[in-house]
Design an enzyme around this catalytic site. Structure first.
Site, mmCIF file in Angstrom:
data_model
loop_
_atom_site.group_PDB
_atom_site.id
_atom_site.type_symbol
_atom_site.label_atom_id
_atom_site.label_comp_id
_atom_site.label_asym_id
_atom_site.label_seq_id
_atom_site.Cartn_x
_atom_site.Cartn_y
_atom_site.Cartn_z
ATOM 1 N N GLY A 93 0.811 -1.245 0.048
ATOM 2 C CA GLY A 93 -0.098 0.200 -0.075
ATOM 3 C C GLY A 93 0.891 1.246 -0.052
ATOM 4 N N HIS A 100 9.183 5.754 4.733
ATOM 5 C CA HIS A 100 8.518 6.622 5.717
ATOM 6 C C HIS A 100 7.831 5.661 6.677
ATOM 7 C CE1 HIS A 100 5.719 6.382 2.440
ATOM 8 N NE2 HIS A 100 4.721 6.227 3.240
ATOM 9 N N HIS A 102 4.773 5.607 9.296
ATOM 10 C CA HIS A 102 3.788 6.259 9.650
ATOM 11 C C HIS A 102 3.626 5.970 11.345
ATOM 12 C CE1 HIS A 102 1.173 6.410 5.817
ATOM 13 N NE2 HIS A 102 1.854 5.672 5.576
HETATM 14 P P1 5GP Z 1 2.052 5.484 2.043
HETATM 15 O O1 5GP Z 1 0.678 5.320 1.252
HETATM 16 O O2 5GP Z 1 2.889 5.656 1.035
HETATM 17 O O3 5GP Z 1 2.336 4.571 2.970
HETATM 18 O O4 5GP Z 1 1.816 6.806 2.639
HETATM 19 C C1 5GP Z 1 2.337 8.113 2.088
HETATM 20 C C2 5GP Z 1 1.515 9.183 2.921
HETATM 21 O O5 5GP Z 1 1.621 10.322 2.452
HETATM 22 C C3 5GP Z 1 -0.095 9.226 2.727
HETATM 23 O O6 5GP Z 1 -0.701 8.773 4.288
HETATM 24 C C4 5GP Z 1 -0.339 10.729 2.347
HETATM 25 O O7 5GP Z 1 -1.664 11.198 2.861
HETATM 26 C C5 5GP Z 1 0.749 11.303 2.614
HETATM 27 N N1 5GP Z 1 0.995 12.533 1.784
HETATM 28 C C6 5GP Z 1 1.249 12.526 0.465
HETATM 29 N N2 5GP Z 1 1.497 13.401 -0.135
HETATM 30 C C7 5GP Z 1 1.810 14.389 1.094
HETATM 31 C C8 5GP Z 1 2.030 15.822 1.180
HETATM 32 O O8 5GP Z 1 2.251 16.566 0.281
HETATM 33 N N3 5GP Z 1 2.192 16.431 2.441
HETATM 34 C C9 5GP Z 1 1.841 15.575 3.547
HETATM 35 N N4 5GP Z 1 2.260 16.096 4.844
HETATM 36 N N5 5GP Z 1 1.768 14.225 3.376
HETATM 37 C C10 5GP Z 1 1.434 13.704 2.022
#
Ligand code: 5GP
Ligand code: ZN
Length: 114
Positions: A93, A100, A102
């Site tokens: 996901g 990163h 979370h």
């Molecule tokens: P992933 O789905 O890759 O584990 O999580 C990526 C996260 O980055 C998502 O929860 C999304 O909301 C966050 N995200 C994406 N673009 C941005 C952004 O420009 N600024 C911030 N603060 N969060 C972002």
């Protein structure tokens, strides 16, 4: 990496609500929070995902996780805990290809994830 959203946040080209910064890490609130507390902790070094981690980066990841739990505690999650999540590639996901972690807290988190 020039086309990476999180590298742009690190460079200040895209704004963020910063939680913490040092020479190798940045933490900021998720733009689309899924819990009362939801922030991301990232290395400033562009590493695509946890499966692209170099052996030389293991200490960096350790410091990232240490900082993540410390910040979670500072944001009120020490008593009830939090969830620390690293999504990886399509099945995991992952939507942003910059490693990163979370940190989600402030509510009960169900298991298993969907
Ligand atoms: P992933 O789905 O890759 O584990 O999580 C990526 C996260 O980055 C998502 O929860 C999304 O909301 C966050 N995200 C994406 N673009 C941005 C952004 O420009 N600024 C911030 N603060 N969060 C972002
Ligand atoms: Zn990047």
């Amino acid at each position: 990496m020039s086309d990476c959203i999180f590298c742009k946040i690190i460079k200040g080209e895209i704004p963020c609500k910063k939680v913490y910064e040092d020479e190798e890490l940045l933490a900021f609130h998720d733009v689309n929070p899924q819990a009362p507390v939801h922030f991301l902790v990232i290395p400033k070094k562009h590493i695509k995902n946890i499966m692209e981690l170099d052996a030389a980066d293991t200490a960096l990841l350790g410091r990232l996780l240490f900082r993540a739990q410390e910040l979670a505690a500072n944001l009120g999650c020490s008593e009830k805990g939090a969830r620390f999540v690293i999504n990886c590639k399509s099945d995991g996901g992952q939507t942003v290809d910059h490693l990163h972690c979370h940190v989600l807290g402030g509510r009960f988190m169900t298991w298993p994830p969907g």
